[in-house]
Design an enzyme around this catalytic site. Structure first.
Site, PDB file in Angstrom:
ATOM      1  N   LEU A 182       2.261   3.291   5.239  1.00 40.20           N
ATOM      2  CA  LEU A 182       2.530   2.296   6.272  1.00 40.20           C
ATOM      3  C   LEU A 182       1.303   2.193   7.178  1.00 40.20           C
ATOM      4  O   LEU A 182       0.443   3.053   7.172  1.00 40.20           O
ATOM      5  CB  LEU A 182       3.752   2.711   7.097  1.00 40.20           C
ATOM      6  CG  LEU A 182       5.069   2.940   6.346  1.00 40.20           C
ATOM      7  CD1 LEU A 182       6.172   3.318   7.323  1.00 40.20           C
ATOM      8  CD2 LEU A 182       5.470   1.723   5.539  1.00 40.20           C
ATOM      9  N   GLY A 183       1.249   1.121   7.961  1.00 35.28           N
ATOM     10  CA  GLY A 183       0.146   0.983   8.918  1.00 35.28           C
ATOM     11  C   GLY A 183      -0.737  -0.215   8.671  1.00 35.28           C
ATOM     12  O   GLY A 183      -1.515  -0.608   9.538  1.00 35.28           O
ATOM     13  N   ILE A 203     -16.087  -7.565  14.445  1.00 34.00           N
ATOM     14  CA  ILE A 203     -15.940  -6.644  13.303  1.00 34.00           C
ATOM     15  C   ILE A 203     -17.300  -6.276  12.727  1.00 34.00           C
ATOM     16  O   ILE A 203     -17.607  -5.096  12.509  1.00 34.00           O
ATOM     17  CB  ILE A 203     -15.029  -7.259  12.216  1.00 34.00           C
ATOM     18  CG1 ILE A 203     -13.596  -7.400  12.738  1.00 34.00           C
ATOM     19  CG2 ILE A 203     -15.051  -6.410  10.941  1.00 34.00           C
ATOM     20  CD1 ILE A 203     -12.666  -8.148  11.794  1.00 34.00           C
ATOM     21  N   HIS A 216     -11.805   8.079  42.917  1.00 30.22           N
ATOM     22  CA  HIS A 216     -13.273   8.134  42.955  1.00 30.22           C
ATOM     23  C   HIS A 216     -13.731   9.539  42.580  1.00 30.22           C
ATOM     24  O   HIS A 216     -13.110  10.519  42.998  1.00 30.22           O
ATOM     25  CB  HIS A 216     -13.752   7.785  44.373  1.00 30.22           C
ATOM     26  CG  HIS A 216     -15.210   8.017  44.585  1.00 30.22           C
ATOM     27  ND1 HIS A 216     -16.162   7.103  44.199  1.00 30.22           N
ATOM     28  CD2 HIS A 216     -15.879   9.062  45.131  1.00 30.22           C
ATOM     29  CE1 HIS A 216     -17.359   7.571  44.515  1.00 30.22           C
ATOM     30  NE2 HIS A 216     -17.214   8.764  45.076  1.00 30.22           N
ATOM     31  N   GLU A 253     -25.802 -15.671  12.260  1.00 27.54           N
ATOM     32  CA  GLU A 253     -24.656 -16.290  12.939  1.00 27.54           C
ATOM     33  C   GLU A 253     -24.902 -17.797  13.073  1.00 27.54           C
ATOM     34  O   GLU A 253     -25.974 -18.221  13.510  1.00 27.54           O
ATOM     35  CB  GLU A 253     -24.470 -15.645  14.315  1.00 27.54           C
ATOM     36  CG  GLU A 253     -23.527 -16.350  15.259  1.00 27.54           C
ATOM     37  CD  GLU A 253     -22.116 -16.532  14.721  1.00 27.54           C
ATOM     38  OE1 GLU A 253     -21.609 -17.661  14.776  1.00 27.54           O
ATOM     39  OE2 GLU A 253     -21.527 -15.528  14.243  1.00 27.54           O
ATOM     40  N   GLY A 263       5.847  -8.436  -2.022  1.00 29.23           N
ATOM     41  CA  GLY A 263       7.064  -9.197  -1.790  1.00 29.23           C
ATOM     42  C   GLY A 263       6.805 -10.690  -1.871  1.00 29.23           C
ATOM     43  O   GLY A 263       5.785 -11.178  -1.373  1.00 29.23           O
ATOM     44  N   GLY A 317     -22.228 -12.968   9.979  1.00 27.04           N
ATOM     45  CA  GLY A 317     -21.276 -13.252  11.050  1.00 27.04           C
ATOM     46  C   GLY A 317     -21.521 -12.346  12.237  1.00 27.04           C
ATOM     47  O   GLY A 317     -21.557 -11.122  12.092  1.00 27.04           O
ATOM     48  N   GLY A 350     -19.611 -11.696  14.841  1.00 28.28           N
ATOM     49  CA  GLY A 350     -18.391 -11.383  15.578  1.00 28.28           C
ATOM     50  C   GLY A 350     -18.207  -9.892  15.772  1.00 28.28           C
ATOM     51  O   GLY A 350     -19.049  -9.074  15.395  1.00 28.28           O
ATOM     52  N   TYR A 366       0.823  -1.214   0.000  1.00 30.88           N
ATOM     53  CA  TYR A 366       0.000   0.000   0.000  1.00 30.88           C
ATOM     54  C   TYR A 366       0.854   1.260   0.000  1.00 30.88           C
ATOM     55  O   TYR A 366       2.040   1.238   0.311  1.00 30.88           O
ATOM     56  CB  TYR A 366      -0.919   0.010   1.231  1.00 30.88           C
ATOM     57  CG  TYR A 366      -2.118  -0.898   1.111  1.00 30.88           C
ATOM     58  CD1 TYR A 366      -3.186  -0.587   0.267  1.00 30.88           C
ATOM     59  CD2 TYR A 366      -2.188  -2.078   1.839  1.00 30.88           C
ATOM     60  CE1 TYR A 366      -4.279  -1.420   0.160  1.00 30.88           C
ATOM     61  CE2 TYR A 366      -3.291  -2.930   1.739  1.00 30.88           C
ATOM     62  CZ  TYR A 366      -4.329  -2.584   0.899  1.00 30.88           C
ATOM     63  OH  TYR A 366      -5.416  -3.417   0.787  1.00 30.88           O
TER      64      TYR A 366
END
Length: 493
Positions: A39-40, A191, A467, A210, A115, A187, A189, A36
């Site tokens: 970076l990241g 995400i 507190h 699900e 790569g 799904g 989950g 990409y």
């Protein structure tokens, strides 16, 4: 042929850039290969960070909508989807720009492209350009002494789902092209539920399907129950123990067909949706690197097995992050990255202390950044029951928390689990903990630290927490387990 590098890191996600930066800080000559433009990796560009930027906006919108009951009425929100998208991109840009600057400061070379191994000490890079991953046709080969594979994972795509702009994965959902009327999450989950939270607050009606018997698998059911009660209004249908078996594009939308995952079970009728989010998991990118040309073993599923020093079956090649197995979490990858970089530096420099580094974390925390957040670490109550482990539970309801009540968000709970085996003699160490409520993810680190340090209920309860805070609920839960909590009715003898 470029000069030989001490270390090549394939992939620049949180694991990859952390490995490269740590190795550079230890004096190594480092190159990162990343397809990409920034970076990241997935996390910063199309994952953790942009989703949190949108979840923050959604949380503020939801909170403001309740303020009228308190005498402050802001009126109905006006959503400018283009401005919201620009905000998200600015957040990404600030972080990725910072990484680029830090790479330069450390003299880490960045090569953009795909790569792939061409030998045990060489990686060939097919260069990419533009904002995406367009190949330029140019190639270069990089020689290295050591390698860290940090190539991550990608969303699983169901084979029967059509290629259609109305079908997206998490990356597509984050592009926020428009707000659908009806949205299906494939799904149950973390995400999918996070993205569903964003789209629901912006105006979409949600269905979720699900295969298992509950959403947010891995977390204790009592915590998920609190989240589900708070979020029931977002969903038209929560289809549990149900499989998605077909999907076709029609002018009206994506028509989805379901089947019960239990023999003889009743399946829901086919439904039509404006947007379908595929969030059925992620698959590692191990098979995309020609790893066999370096002799690196890759499993049938695409994972790369490593030892506690993150070393593969090839001694000078290491692997970290999603590609080495569950849990696929950025914070796990960063810690693995530091281990691999230190071992490599130690071996190249003859530093025995660095070369002895190992990944030996006792626990890795999990967080669902929904509203309310659900966070857990270590042993869960469900696991304790299944494994026959005797635990003492300290449960503190946020309905007794001054700060939670003041915030108008007292639905949460904090739960700690301590060893209650005969060998513990009533002074068992903490084994796990979980919480549901606002900012739960910001607080679970204390529970992780307590487990790592071998704390017991007295250690935690005698630690003075400020507190009024949400964080003091951790101290209170320890007091409940210890039998010394004065912020709840007396326990029945």
């Amino acid at each position: 042929m470029a000069d030989q590098y001490d270390l090549i890191v394939v992939g620049a996600g949180p694991g990859g850039y952390s490995a490269a930066f740590r190795a550079a800080d230890l004096g190594l000559k480092v190159v990162i290969v990343e397809r990409y433009a920034q970076l990241g990796g997935v996390c910063l560009n199309v994952g953790c960070i942009p989703s949190k930027a949108l979840l923050h906006v959604a949380a503020v919108m939801d909170e403001v909508s309740h303020m009228a009951d308190l005498g402050i009425d802001f009126g109905a929100p006006k959503v400018d989807i283009n401005k919201l998208r620009t905000h998200k991109e600015k957040v990404i840009g600030k972080l990725t720009g910072g990484l680029t600057a830090m790479a330069k400061m450390r003299k880490v070379t960045t090569v953009r492209g795909y790569g792939a191994f061409v030998g045990a000490n060489h990686v060939e890079v097919q260069e990419t350009s533009g904002t995406g991953q367009e190949k330029t046709g140019s190639k270069q080969t990089i020689a290295f002494k050591k390698c860290i594979i940090a190539a991550g994972s990608q969303p699983v795509r169901l084979p029967f789902v059509p290629e259609d702009p109305r079908v997206v994965d998490s990356t597509g959902a984050l592009q926020l092209k428009e707000v659908p009327k009806r949205m299906l999450i494939l799904g149950g989950g973390i995400i999918g539920l996070e993205m569903g939270t964003v789209y629901s607050t912006l105006g979409a009606r949600l269905d979720v399907v699900e295969m298992m018997d509950g959403l947010m698998q891995g977390a204790d059911r009592d915590l998920v129950k609190v989240w589900q009660k708070m979020n029931a209004k977002r969903f038209d249908n929560i289809m549990l123990k149900t499989k998605t078996v077909g999907a076709k594009a029609t002018p009206e939308g994506i028509e989805v067909t379901f089947e019960s995952s239990e023999p003889g079970g009743k399946a829901p009728e086919p439904q039509v949706y404006d947007l379908v989010l595929q969030a059925v998991g992620r698959s590692p990118n191990g098979k995309k690197l020609a790893a066999e040309k370096a002799g690196v073993a890759v499993t049938d599923r695409g994972f790369i097995n490593v030892d506690i020093q993150m070393r593969t079956n090839v001694p000078h090649i290491f692997a970290i992050g999603d590609i080495v197995g569950q849990p696929m979490l950025a914070h796990k990858a960063v810690h693995e990255a530091h281990v691999a970089a230190e071992v490599i530096a130690g071996e190249l420099q003859g530093n025995a202390k660095l070369a002895a580094a190992a990944f030996n974390a006792r626990v890795i925390p999990n967080v669902a950044y929904t509203d309310p957040e659900v966070a857990w670490v270590g042993l869960t109550e469900d696991q304790a029951k299944a494994q026959g482990i005797k635990v003492k539970k300290g449960l503190f309801p946020w309905s007794a928390s001054g700060r939670a009540i003041a915030n108008g968000r007292d639905e949460g709970v904090t739960k700690l689990l301590f060893d209650d085996s005969p060998e513990a003699h009533g002074h068992g160490k903490i084994l796990g903990g979980g919480m549901v409520g606002t900012h739960a993810g910001d607080m679970i680190g204390e529970v992780a630290l307590a487990i790592e340090m071998g704390a017991d209920a007295v250690d935690i309860s005698k630690t003075i927490h400020p507190h009024p805070t949400l964080g003091e609920s951790i101290g209170m839960a320890a007091e409940v387990a210890h039998g010394s909590c004065t912020d709840l009715p007396p326990s029945k003898k």
